[in-house]
Design a protein around this motif. Structure first.
Motif, PDB file in Angstrom:
ATOM      1  N   LEU A 153       0.825  -1.196   0.000  1.00  0.00           N
ATOM      2  CA  LEU A 153       0.000   0.000   0.000  1.00  0.00           C
ATOM      3  C   LEU A 153       0.866   1.255   0.000  1.00  0.00           C
ATOM      4  O   LEU A 153       1.754   1.395   0.858  1.00  0.00           O
ATOM      5  N   PRO A 155       2.088   4.595   1.181  1.00  0.00           N
ATOM      6  CA  PRO A 155       1.844   5.199   2.497  1.00  0.00           C
ATOM      7  C   PRO A 155       0.949   6.428   2.452  1.00  0.00           C
ATOM      8  O   PRO A 155       0.289   6.754   3.448  1.00  0.00           O
ATOM      9  N   GLN A 156       0.886   7.091   1.293  1.00  0.00           N
ATOM     10  CA  GLN A 156       0.027   8.274   1.169  1.00  0.00           C
ATOM     11  C   GLN A 156      -1.440   7.939   1.439  1.00  0.00           C
ATOM     12  O   GLN A 156      -2.220   8.803   1.841  1.00  0.00           O
ATOM     13  N   THR A 158      -2.611   6.141   3.721  1.00  0.00           N
ATOM     14  CA  THR A 158      -2.904   6.045   5.158  1.00  0.00           C
ATOM     15  C   THR A 158      -2.947   7.426   5.799  1.00  0.00           C
ATOM     16  O   THR A 158      -3.201   7.546   7.002  1.00  0.00           O
ATOM     17  N   GLU A 159      -2.669   8.466   5.017  1.00  0.00           N
ATOM     18  CA  GLU A 159      -2.712   9.831   5.534  1.00  0.00           C
ATOM     19  C   GLU A 159      -4.159  10.314   5.648  1.00  0.00           C
ATOM     20  O   GLU A 159      -5.095   9.633   5.215  1.00  0.00           O
ATOM     21  N   PRO A 181      -7.609   1.039   3.808  1.00  0.00           N
ATOM     22  CA  PRO A 181      -7.506   1.776   5.067  1.00  0.00           C
ATOM     23  C   PRO A 181      -8.432   2.995   5.119  1.00  0.00           C
ATOM     24  O   PRO A 181      -8.517   3.758   4.164  1.00  0.00           O
ATOM     25  N   ASN A 182      -9.119   3.124   6.243  1.00  0.00           N
ATOM     26  CA  ASN A 182      -9.964   4.297   6.527  1.00  0.00           C
ATOM     27  C   ASN A 182     -11.091   4.499   5.534  1.00  0.00           C
ATOM     28  O   ASN A 182     -11.638   5.608   5.426  1.00  0.00           O
TER      29      ASN A 182
END
Length: 225
Positions: A153, A155-156, A158-159, A181-182
């Motif tokens: 994934l 990492p951007q 997960t921001e 995520p989210n």
């Protein structure tokens, strides 16, 4: 300012980012696909027309000079613009989806005047070849590139984000496969109903779909939501 993640492959993601900036959003480039060229047969002797269903197909086709007398059909205006920029002369856009492209081919081409060659990716949406074969056309699919899903994934993603843009079902599938995520706090903005169908396999705050499969329409509804 809305933070909008762009999951499409480079370099198109960079062009989308620039458009988002112009529209007052903050783009976050986070590709979930990488375009990898494939070795394939570029001989187009005996073809009356070429079909491109993506900019990546245009980019992966080197035999521009050999195709000067061929009709070029494209799924949309962005792909048509890429074909013209590459040097193709007789370019006609369906300005829509695979169904509208099939209709354009039937209205434009004669089954008796030679085969059609589809310069395509490894994965394609719809049944363009089947529809045209049933109408009496000979169509050959040449796999010019693969859209490889990310194994990790970005990492951007997960921001803190507001919206995730999905231009293809493959990107939506990759996002879900990597944990989505989210998602429950985010809006999924999808290029077409088919893309939205894939995205809907997890829970989102909201899913929105472009009224037509064009970037202008996608970004307009995305930033209005």
């Amino acid at each position: 300012m809305k933070r909008v993640a762009i999951t499409r492959a480079l370099p198109e993601a960079e062009a989308t980012a620039e458009r988002l900036r112009e529209l007052g959003a903050e783009p976050i480039i986070a590709p979930l696909l990488t375009i990898v060229p494939c070795a394939y047969d570029t001989n187009i002797d005996g073809a009356q027309a070429l079909i491109f269903t993506s900019i990546n197909g245009v980019r992966a086709f080197p035999a521009i000079r050999e195709a000067q007398d061929k009709i070029i059909l494209t799924v949309g205006d962005a792909t048509a613009a890429a074909a013209r920029a590459a040097g193709h002369k007789d370019v006609r856009s369906a300005d829509g989806d695979v169904a509208s492209l099939t209709a354009l081919a039937k209205a434009t081409l004669d089954p008796a005047k030679g085969k059609i060659i589809h310069i395509a990716g490894e994965h394609i949406a719809g049944d363009l070849a089947g529809e045209l074969q049933r109408a009496g056309y000979q169509i050959e699919r040449r796999t010019a590139y693969a859209a490889v899903q990310a194994s990790v994934l970005p990492p951007q993603l997960t921001e803190a984000l507001d919206i995730v843009l999905f231009y293809s079902a493959r990107a939506a599938e990759a996002f879900l496969a990597l944990g989505a995520p989210n998602a429950a706090q985010l809006t999924a903005a999808c290029m077409s109903p088919g893309v939205a169908e894939k995205a809907a396999k997890t829970n989102w705050k909201r899913i929105i779909v472009a009224p037509a499969p064009r970037e202008d329409d996608l970004l307009r509804v995305t930033l209005q939501e």
